[in-house]
Design a protein around this motif. Structure first.
Motif, mmCIF file in Angstrom:
data_model
loop_
_atom_site.group_PDB
_atom_site.id
_atom_site.type_symbol
_atom_site.label_atom_id
_atom_site.label_comp_id
_atom_site.label_asym_id
_atom_site.label_seq_id
_atom_site.Cartn_x
_atom_site.Cartn_y
_atom_site.Cartn_z
ATOM 1 N N PHE A 11 35.334 48.994 30.732
ATOM 2 C CA PHE A 11 35.561 47.563 30.962
ATOM 3 C C PHE A 11 34.450 46.731 30.310
ATOM 4 O O PHE A 11 34.055 45.687 30.825
ATOM 5 N N ASN A 12 33.959 47.188 29.174
ATOM 6 C CA ASN A 12 32.968 46.426 28.418
ATOM 7 C C ASN A 12 33.711 45.417 27.546
ATOM 8 O O ASN A 12 34.167 45.737 26.446
ATOM 9 N N GLU A 13 33.838 44.212 28.066
ATOM 10 C CA GLU A 13 34.597 43.167 27.389
ATOM 11 C C GLU A 13 33.819 42.617 26.189
ATOM 12 O O GLU A 13 32.611 42.853 26.059
ATOM 13 N N ARG A 34 27.263 48.565 35.303
ATOM 14 C CA ARG A 34 27.021 47.250 35.891
ATOM 15 C C ARG A 34 28.321 46.629 36.368
ATOM 16 O O ARG A 34 29.403 47.174 36.169
ATOM 17 N N ILE A 35 28.193 45.430 36.984
ATOM 18 C CA ILE A 35 29.335 44.636 37.436
ATOM 19 C C ILE A 35 29.812 43.786 36.268
ATOM 20 O O ILE A 35 29.003 43.188 35.562
ATOM 21 N N LYS A 36 31.132 43.742 36.064
ATOM 22 C CA LYS A 36 31.694 42.901 35.014
ATOM 23 C C LYS A 36 32.875 42.100 35.555
ATOM 24 O O LYS A 36 33.571 42.525 36.470
ATOM 25 N N THR A 37 33.067 40.922 34.963
ATOM 26 C CA THR A 37 34.251 40.111 35.242
ATOM 27 C C THR A 37 35.270 40.374 34.134
ATOM 28 O O THR A 37 34.933 40.297 32.950
ATOM 29 N N LEU A 38 36.487 40.683 34.523
ATOM 30 C CA LEU A 38 37.520 41.010 33.553
ATOM 31 C C LEU A 38 38.094 39.742 32.914
ATOM 32 O O LEU A 38 38.315 38.742 33.595
ATOM 33 N N THR A 39 38.357 39.821 31.629
ATOM 34 C CA THR A 39 38.971 38.696 30.937
ATOM 35 C C THR A 39 40.438 38.584 31.316
ATOM 36 O O THR A 39 41.068 39.532 31.796
ATOM 37 N N ARG A 40 40.988 37.401 31.068
ATOM 38 C CA ARG A 40 42.407 37.196 31.327
ATOM 39 C C ARG A 40 43.250 38.156 30.493
ATOM 40 O O ARG A 40 44.265 38.691 30.970
ATOM 41 N N ARG A 88 43.315 41.564 32.108
ATOM 42 C CA ARG A 88 44.128 41.546 33.328
ATOM 43 C C ARG A 88 45.613 41.463 32.990
ATOM 44 O O ARG A 88 46.453 42.082 33.650
ATOM 45 N N GLN A 89 45.950 40.752 31.941
ATOM 46 C CA GLN A 89 47.349 40.732 31.500
ATOM 47 C C GLN A 89 47.775 42.098 30.983
ATOM 48 O O GLN A 89 48.886 42.562 31.253
ATOM 49 N N ASP A 90 46.884 42.757 30.223
ATOM 50 C CA ASP A 90 47.201 44.088 29.703
ATOM 51 C C ASP A 90 47.407 45.093 30.832
ATOM 52 O O ASP A 90 48.212 46.022 30.710
ATOM 53 N N ASN A 91 46.653 44.941 31.924
ATOM 54 C CA ASN A 91 46.728 45.889 33.034
ATOM 55 C C ASN A 91 47.745 45.492 34.087
ATOM 56 O O ASN A 91 47.948 46.236 35.063
ATOM 57 N N ALA A 92 48.403 44.350 33.897
ATOM 58 C CA ALA A 92 49.375 43.881 34.894
ATOM 59 C C ALA A 92 50.520 44.859 35.083
ATOM 60 O O ALA A 92 51.128 44.915 36.157
ATOM 61 N N ASP A 126 52.108 41.664 37.538
ATOM 62 C CA ASP A 126 51.491 40.457 38.095
ATOM 63 C C ASP A 126 50.003 40.459 37.756
ATOM 64 O O ASP A 126 49.213 41.147 38.406
ATOM 65 N N ALA A 127 49.622 39.690 36.731
ATOM 66 C CA ALA A 127 48.218 39.662 36.313
ATOM 67 C C ALA A 127 47.305 39.158 37.421
ATOM 68 O O ALA A 127 46.131 39.553 37.498
#
Length: 260
Positions: free
Chosen positions: A140-142, A152-158, A161-165, A171-172
């Motif tokens: 999850f290295n964006e 580390r902690i990361k925030t996922l990009t939109r 999240r769409q790819d993993n929906a 549902d993203a």
């Protein structure tokens, strides 16, 4: 970096060959396991070899690349559960042999540090399976991730999240917004990296990974700096590679005893 272009089932066979060769030579090997669609055929092939040929994982240990933050322990998309269904329940990995970042920890930063320490105590990862996102992320290295980053902690990009929906009922918004992930520096410490990518949707990311400049814009490009990387791609994922014919010729002339 070695690039192999072949059909998806052949790519899975080649990746499984690398895992099997390692386990035969070192039954106590440390494996790095990825989740998602890319390694699924590899796990199917490894499970078949275990059932039909007795390939054993009994002495091995494994580490996951990442984990969502906050998913309940029994959620089917929690990566410990995903890898349990995809591989662990189908082979003879012993209880407690597979480790993942603790996405339910109260102190997430401490959980990341503990995970780094656990990988180090195990002696590091011998073979790490990887996929690649459409934006070039690994684990999850964006885009924008430090090329030297650690767990580390990361925030996922939109986009991610769409790819993993597709794993969350399309549902993203149901995809968690945060995760714990091995960093690019952590991944790069593994002794052999095996990345799989299939489908035209991965073609641009594969082109950047293999032939683009090393840049945090495309995090997977850090793999160009690693001494032992194998990139396994199908014809669609390889469709934008300028040197595709060169990769085919090089692989065709490779000595059969050499392996990946």
């Amino acid at each position: 970096m070695e690039v192999v272009i072949a059909a998806p089932d052949e790519l899975a066979r080649l990746a499984a060959d690398a895992v099997e060769r390692l386990l035969v030579a070192r039954p106590d090997a440390v494996l790095g396991l990825a989740t998602g669609s890319s390694p699924q055929l590899v796990y199917d092939e490894l499970a078949r070899r275990h059932a039909e040929r007795g390939l054993s994982f009994a002495g091995a240990r494994a580490f996951l690349l990442d984990e969502y933050v906050g998913l309940p322990a029994d959620h089917p998309q929690r990566y410990r559960n995903v890898i349990g269904a995809d591989l662990v329940s189908r082979v003879d990995l012993p209880p407690g042999a597979v480790h993942g970042p603790d996405g339910l920890a109260v102190d997430l930063e401490a959980a990341c540090a503990a995970y780094e320490a656990a990988i180090a105590r195990a002696g590091g990862v011998d073979l790490q399976l990887l996929g690649i996102g459409t934006d070039g992320h690994v684990a999850f290295n964006e885009p924008g991730s430090s090329l030297a980053s650690r767990t580390r902690i990361k925030t996922l990009t939109r986009q991610t999240r769409q790819d993993n929906a597709r794993f969350f009922g399309d549902d993203a918004d149901a995809v968690p917004r945060r995760c714990l992930t091995q960093g690019l520096g952590t991944i790069s410490a593994a002794r052999h990296l095996v990345l799989l990518a299939t489908g035209v949707g991965k073609a641009q990311a594969v082109r950047q990974l293999v032939e683009g400049p090393v840049s945090a814009r495309w995090p997977a490009t850090v793999l160009q700096l690693h001494p032992h990387v194998t990139v396994l791609v199908d014809e669609q994922a390889a469709s934008l590679l300028e040197l595709a014919d060169h990769y085919r010729e090089t692989y065709a002339d490779k000595p059969p005893w050499q392996g990946l």
